[in-house]
Design an enzyme around this catalytic site. Structure first.
Site, PDB file in Angstrom:
ATOM      1  CG  HIS A 175      66.985 172.754  52.182  1.00 52.95           C
ATOM      2  ND1 HIS A 175      67.084 171.404  52.362  1.00 52.95           N
ATOM      3  CD2 HIS A 175      67.034 172.957  50.830  1.00 52.95           C
ATOM      4  CE1 HIS A 175      67.189 170.812  51.187  1.00 52.95           C
ATOM      5  NE2 HIS A 175      67.176 171.738  50.238  1.00 52.95           N
ATOM      6  CD  GLU A 181      64.959 171.987  56.988  1.00 50.73           C
ATOM      7  OE1 GLU A 181      64.803 172.810  56.049  1.00 50.73           O
ATOM      8  OE2 GLU A 181      64.890 170.763  56.827  1.00 50.73           O
ATOM      9  CB  CYS A 221      67.547 167.057  53.199  1.00 48.77           C
ATOM     10  SG  CYS A 221      68.613 168.495  53.460  1.00 48.77           S
TER      11      CYS A 221
END
Length: 156
Positions: A78, A80, A106
Site C-alpha cells: 500500500h 502508506e 486499512c
C-alpha cells in the site's frame, strides 16, 4: 509569543496546505501501475515532504498489481507502507509527522502509522473498510477528511 503547533505548522492556513498536499498525493498516485485502484501518500514534517509512496509491487518485482482474475496480488504494498518504509531507510524520522494519503488507511497500514510516530492522517477517499480509522482514533492520532470536490474539511 504563542508557541507554534508542531502538528499544524501552517496555523490558520493549515486546511489550505492540507488540501494542497492531498492534491500532490493524488498526482503521485498516478505513478502506480495498479489498475483497480491507484493510491498516493506523502509524509510531511516541519513543512517538508520527507517521504512519498504509491501502491505497487515490491522493488525488483514485475509492475503488475493484479492477477489474471483482476484481483490484487497479495504482495502488493500500500502507498502508506511504501512511504513509511522509505522513511525507515532514510535519515529522517516520521515522529510527529502528517501522512497525506488519497484513501483512508486499512488496518495493517494503520498499525504501521501508529508505530512510525505519525500523529496526523489526512485523506480524501474512504476505503471500504473503516477499521483502520477506528484504530487510529483509538491511538489518539488526529484524522482529517477532506472532500476536494465539495470543499469539505472535517476533523474526525
Amino acid at each position: 509569543m504563542k508557541k507554534p503547533d508542531i502538528l499544524k505548522p501552517y496555523g490558520d492556513k493549515q486546511p489550505v496546505f492540507d488540501k494542497r498536499y492531498l492534491e500532490m498525493a493524488l498526482i503521485w498516485a498516478k505513478n502506480s501501475y495498479c489498475k483497480r485502484r491507484q493510491v498516493g501518500a506523502l509524509i510531511v514534517k516541519d513543512k517538508m515532504i520527507i517521504s512519498d509512496g504509491y501502491n505497487g509491487t515490491p522493488a525488483g518485482f514485475e509492475n503488475v498489481c493484479e492477477d489474471e482474475n483482476g484481483l490484487t496480488k497479495p504482495y502488493v504494498l500500500h502507498a502508506e507502507a511504501n512511504a513509511i518504509t522509505k522513511v525507515a531507510k532514510s535519515n529522517n524520522s516520521s515522529e510527529n509527522a502528517t501522512l497525506y494519503v488519497t484513501s483512508s488507511p486499512c488496518m495493517e497500514c494503520s498499525k504501521l502509522i501508529i508505530q512510525s510516530g505519525i500523529k496526523r492522517v489526512v485523506y480524501c477517499d474512504i476505503y471500504h473498510n473503516t477499521d483502520g480509522l477506528h484504530l487510529l482514533k483509538r491511538a489518539g492520532i488526529e484524522i482529517v477528511y477532506v472532500d476536494l470536490e465539495k470543499d469539505i474539511y472535517e476533523i474526525q
